[in-house]
Design a protein around this motif. Structure first.
Motif, PDB file in Angstrom:
ATOM      1  N   GLY A 385      45.218  17.156  -6.313  1.00  0.00           N
ATOM      2  CA  GLY A 385      44.540  15.952  -5.832  1.00  0.00           C
ATOM      3  C   GLY A 385      43.044  16.142  -5.733  1.00  0.00           C
ATOM      4  N   LEU A 386      42.611  17.335  -5.292  1.00  0.00           N
ATOM      5  CA  LEU A 386      41.174  17.598  -5.197  1.00  0.00           C
ATOM      6  C   LEU A 386      40.536  17.677  -6.576  1.00  0.00           C
ATOM      7  N   VAL A 387      41.226  18.328  -7.514  1.00  0.00           N
ATOM      8  CA  VAL A 387      40.691  18.405  -8.881  1.00  0.00           C
ATOM      9  C   VAL A 387      40.609  17.012  -9.497  1.00  0.00           C
ATOM     10  N   ALA A 388      41.624  16.190  -9.232  1.00  0.00           N
ATOM     11  CA  ALA A 388      41.608  14.823  -9.764  1.00  0.00           C
ATOM     12  C   ALA A 388      40.418  14.035  -9.234  1.00  0.00           C
ATOM     13  N   THR A 389      40.104  14.220  -7.957  1.00  0.00           N
ATOM     14  CA  THR A 389      38.946  13.502  -7.409  1.00  0.00           C
ATOM     15  C   THR A 389      37.638  13.991  -8.032  1.00  0.00           C
ATOM     16  N   LEU A 390      37.547  15.281  -8.319  1.00  0.00           N
ATOM     17  CA  LEU A 390      36.340  15.794  -8.968  1.00  0.00           C
ATOM     18  C   LEU A 390      36.192  15.216 -10.366  1.00  0.00           C
ATOM     19  N   VAL A 391      37.297  15.158 -11.090  1.00  0.00           N
ATOM     20  CA  VAL A 391      37.248  14.564 -12.439  1.00  0.00           C
ATOM     21  C   VAL A 391      36.846  13.100 -12.358  1.00  0.00           C
ATOM     22  N   VAL A 392      37.430  12.386 -11.397  1.00  0.00           N
ATOM     23  CA  VAL A 392      37.070  10.976 -11.224  1.00  0.00           C
ATOM     24  C   VAL A 392      35.598  10.847 -10.855  1.00  0.00           C
ATOM     25  N   GLY A 393      35.103  11.735  -9.986  1.00  0.00           N
ATOM     26  CA  GLY A 393      33.698  11.680  -9.592  1.00  0.00           C
ATOM     27  C   GLY A 393      32.756  11.922 -10.745  1.00  0.00           C
ATOM     28  N   VAL A 394      33.089  12.889 -11.599  1.00  0.00           N
ATOM     29  CA  VAL A 394      32.237  13.170 -12.766  1.00  0.00           C
ATOM     30  C   VAL A 394      32.234  11.981 -13.725  1.00  0.00           C
ATOM     31  N   CYS A 395      33.433  11.468 -13.996  1.00  0.00           N
ATOM     32  CA  CYS A 395      33.523  10.340 -14.934  1.00  0.00           C
ATOM     33  C   CYS A 395      32.836   9.090 -14.374  1.00  0.00           C
ATOM     34  N   ALA A 396      32.990   8.871 -13.062  1.00  0.00           N
ATOM     35  CA  ALA A 396      32.407   7.668 -12.461  1.00  0.00           C
ATOM     36  C   ALA A 396      30.902   7.787 -12.289  1.00  0.00           C
ATOM     37  N   GLY A 397      30.388   8.993 -12.095  1.00  0.00           N
ATOM     38  CA  GLY A 397      28.959   9.149 -11.836  1.00  0.00           C
ATOM     39  C   GLY A 397      28.126   9.510 -13.036  1.00  0.00           C
ATOM     40  N   LEU A 398      28.778   9.810 -14.172  1.00  0.00           N
ATOM     41  CA  LEU A 398      28.011  10.273 -15.331  1.00  0.00           C
ATOM     42  C   LEU A 398      27.118   9.167 -15.891  1.00  0.00           C
ATOM     43  N   TYR A 399      27.664   7.981 -16.107  1.00  0.00           N
ATOM     44  CA  TYR A 399      26.857   6.898 -16.684  1.00  0.00           C
ATOM     45  C   TYR A 399      25.727   6.467 -15.749  1.00  0.00           C
ATOM     46  N   PRO A 400      25.996   6.221 -14.449  1.00  0.00           N
ATOM     47  CA  PRO A 400      24.873   5.867 -13.563  1.00  0.00           C
ATOM     48  C   PRO A 400      23.806   6.961 -13.503  1.00  0.00           C
ATOM     49  N   ALA A 401      24.230   8.231 -13.542  1.00  0.00           N
ATOM     50  CA  ALA A 401      23.250   9.322 -13.500  1.00  0.00           C
ATOM     51  C   ALA A 401      22.377   9.325 -14.751  1.00  0.00           C
ATOM     52  N   LEU A 402      22.989   9.126 -15.910  1.00  0.00           N
ATOM     53  CA  LEU A 402      22.202   9.084 -17.155  1.00  0.00           C
ATOM     54  C   LEU A 402      21.275   7.870 -17.164  1.00  0.00           C
ATOM     55  N   ARG A 403      21.753   6.768 -16.649  1.00  0.00           N
ATOM     56  CA  ARG A 403      20.905   5.563 -16.623  1.00  0.00           C
ATOM     57  C   ARG A 403      19.709   5.775 -15.707  1.00  0.00           C
ATOM     58  N   ALA A 404      19.949   6.402 -14.549  1.00  0.00           N
ATOM     59  CA  ALA A 404      18.832   6.652 -13.642  1.00  0.00           C
ATOM     60  C   ALA A 404      17.857   7.661 -14.236  1.00  0.00           C
ATOM     61  N   ALA A 405      18.370   8.678 -14.933  1.00  0.00           N
ATOM     62  CA  ALA A 405      17.505   9.714 -15.495  1.00  0.00           C
ATOM     63  C   ALA A 405      16.599   9.177 -16.597  1.00  0.00           C
ATOM     64  N   HIS A 406      17.067   8.204 -17.359  1.00  0.00           N
ATOM     65  CA  HIS A 406      16.282   7.669 -18.473  1.00  0.00           C
ATOM     66  C   HIS A 406      15.449   6.459 -18.074  1.00  0.00           C
ATOM     67  N   LEU A 407      15.355   6.193 -16.796  1.00  0.00           N
ATOM     68  CA  LEU A 407      14.530   5.078 -16.345  1.00  0.00           C
ATOM     69  C   LEU A 407      13.072   5.532 -16.274  1.00  0.00           C
ATOM     70  N   ALA A 408      12.196   4.871 -17.032  1.00  0.00           N
ATOM     71  CA  ALA A 408      10.790   5.268 -17.081  1.00  0.00           C
ATOM     72  C   ALA A 408      10.116   4.982 -15.733  1.00  0.00           C
ATOM     73  N   PRO A 409       9.174   5.859 -15.304  1.00  0.00           N
ATOM     74  CA  PRO A 409       8.521   5.645 -14.015  1.00  0.00           C
ATOM     75  C   PRO A 409       7.803   4.317 -13.914  1.00  0.00           C
ATOM     76  N   THR A 410       7.045   3.960 -14.939  1.00  0.00           N
ATOM     77  CA  THR A 410       6.304   2.673 -14.883  1.00  0.00           C
ATOM     78  C   THR A 410       7.254   1.487 -14.837  1.00  0.00           C
ATOM     79  N   GLU A 411       8.319   1.574 -15.620  1.00  0.00           N
ATOM     80  CA  GLU A 411       9.287   0.491 -15.626  1.00  0.00           C
ATOM     81  C   GLU A 411       9.964   0.346 -14.281  1.00  0.00           C
ATOM     82  N   ALA A 412      10.308   1.491 -13.673  1.00  0.00           N
ATOM     83  CA  ALA A 412      10.967   1.462 -12.370  1.00  0.00           C
ATOM     84  C   ALA A 412      10.055   0.889 -11.286  1.00  0.00           C
ATOM     85  N   LEU A 413       8.772   1.316 -11.288  1.00  0.00           N
ATOM     86  CA  LEU A 413       7.855   0.835 -10.274  1.00  0.00           C
ATOM     87  C   LEU A 413       7.543  -0.636 -10.478  1.00  0.00           C
TER      88      LEU A 413
END
Length: 416
Positions: A385-413
């Motif tokens: 169950g703990l491993v399943a939650t980690l897998v779910v966390g990685v899959c659920a957070g990967l796209y938002p993390a990549l989107r936040a990382a590629h957000l340009a500073p000027t565009e964000a501000l």
């Protein structure tokens, strides 16, 4: 006297090396936890609801596996106590479809089989049993009246819940032992010299009440009288209707192969041989199939919880663009931003998984206690169950993390 500069040697002009740029700092594990936890603390309600989705999915998985393991452990303990070496021989059908029978000496013949350790029998009579003599004969209450041999409880693996069993002193007298279900239907709570039931054409004294017999369920709804008394007062012909046989565990298959021919040598094909413990195992297999369905439902719940985490993280990225732009302007790299949001998703999933493990374990213990089972929560289920939650966390957070990382500073501000 004028000074002259020395002549420069021929060759390329030396290139002045630029100052080296400082390498981007790496976030330590403590920093990752601190930054990820800060993002969760600012939105407690949303975090609670998202973690609850994960917790329900994990709790369903843990509870299903735990209840199944507890039931299996209870079955194993019951079979260990009752034994899996009990065989029954009962009359089947004749070639014309009529009801067959067993000969009167079937018990004696079965007892001569070498690996047989114990043998007993019951014989069905045509009598009816009632609480008093004023109940119409058509109302039998589903209680069968059987003649029973004295060694029946030891052979089938049951005992007396109240009172005493038949013995050589009372088997020839109007004394009866009731199964637990039969006693409840007749309103008999305890045996005694003044507790009687109307059986056949006379009063019988209730001397005992059996405990449930898992390997001989027909005894639970039976009224059992002594073999001589049944032949004298209940028109019993002396033919057994079920022969119970205990055999050596190593020879159980061999005994089963010859039991029918031994119990009824004239018509061995008219004898039905069964192993009651196999029925319990088959019931457990049916429960496993149902548990598989419930595990599937738990997996769907876990998937829904993962979608909730992903939705929370995407909204978090959109709401925190100003923070992202400010951090990028102050020198945070894309890796820093991506790590921050991925760590938030993992922490959120771990919180939900830990809560789910606790909920599932509590549900298993509660249900097992209610059913009087040993509570068993397999460690591999909690780890899974703990491993399943980690897998779910990685899959659920990967796209938002990549989107936040590629957000340009000027565009964000500017968007903020």
């Amino acid at each position: 006297m004028s000074r002259t500069r020395p002549a420069r040697a021929f060759g390329p002009r030396p290139v002045r090396r630029p100052r080296s740029q400082p390498r981007p700092t790496r976030m330590k594990a403590a920093d990752v936890l601190r930054v990820g936890g800060a993002g969760l603390r600012t939105r407690p309600t949303r975090v609670l609801l998202s973690a609850l989705g994960i917790a329900l999915g994990v709790a369903a998985l843990i509870a299903v596996v735990g209840v199944s393991a507890s039931g299996r452990e209870n079955l194993d303990r019951r079979l260990d106590a009752l034994g899996t070496n009990l065989l029954t021989a009962a009359p089947g059908k004749t070639a014309t479809g009529a009801a067959a029978g067993l000969p009167p000496d079937a018990v004696a013949m079965v007892a001569r089989i070498g690996p047989v350790e114990a043998v007993s029998a019951i014989g069905k009579t045509g009598a009816k049993v009632y609480r008093n003599d004023r109940i119409p004969p058509q109302e039998s209450g589903g209680i069968g009246v059987y003649a029973a041999r004295l060694d029946l409880p030891a052979t089938v693996g049951t005992s007396l819940a109240h009172g005493t069993w038949l013995n050589p002193a009372n088997e020839g007298y109007p004394a009866v032992v009731l199964g637990p279900v039969a006693a409840a239907r007749l309103g008999v709570r305890a045996p005694g010299p003044d507790v009687q039931v109307w059986l056949g054409r006379r009063w019988f004294t209730v001397i005992g009440i059996l405990a449930p017999a898992p390997l001989a369920a027909e005894l639970d709804t039976a009224a059992l009288v002594g073999w001589p008394e049944a032949r004298r007062d209940l028109d019993f012909d002396g033919n057994p209707t079920t022969v119970y046989t205990r055999a050596d565990n190593a020879s159980i298959a061999d005994v089963a192969a010859v039991l029918g021919a031994t119990a009824n040598p004239a018509n061995p094909n008219e004898v039905e041989v069964s192993r009651p413990s196999d029925a319990l195992a088959a019931r457990e297999a049916a429960d496993d199939a149902l548990n598989g369905l419930l595990v599937g439902l738990g997996s769907v719940a876990l998937l829904v919880g993962g979608v909730g985490v992903a939705n929370t993280m995407v909204i978090s990225v959109l709401e925190r663009r100003a923070e992202i732009g400010l951090r990028r302007a102050l020198g945070a790299t894309r890796g820093h931003i991506g790590t921050q949001f991925l760590s938030e998703a993992l922490l959120l999933s771990v919180l939900g998984g830990a809560g789910g493990i606790l909920l599932g374990s509590a549900a298993t213990v509660g249900y097992s206690t209610y059913r009087h089972w040993p509570a068993v929560v397999p460690p591999w289920a909690m780890a899974g169950g703990l491993v399943a939650t980690l897998v779910v966390g990685v899959c659920a957070g990967l796209y938002p993390a990549l989107r936040a990382a590629h957000l340009a500073p000027t565009e964000a501000l500017a968007a903020a």
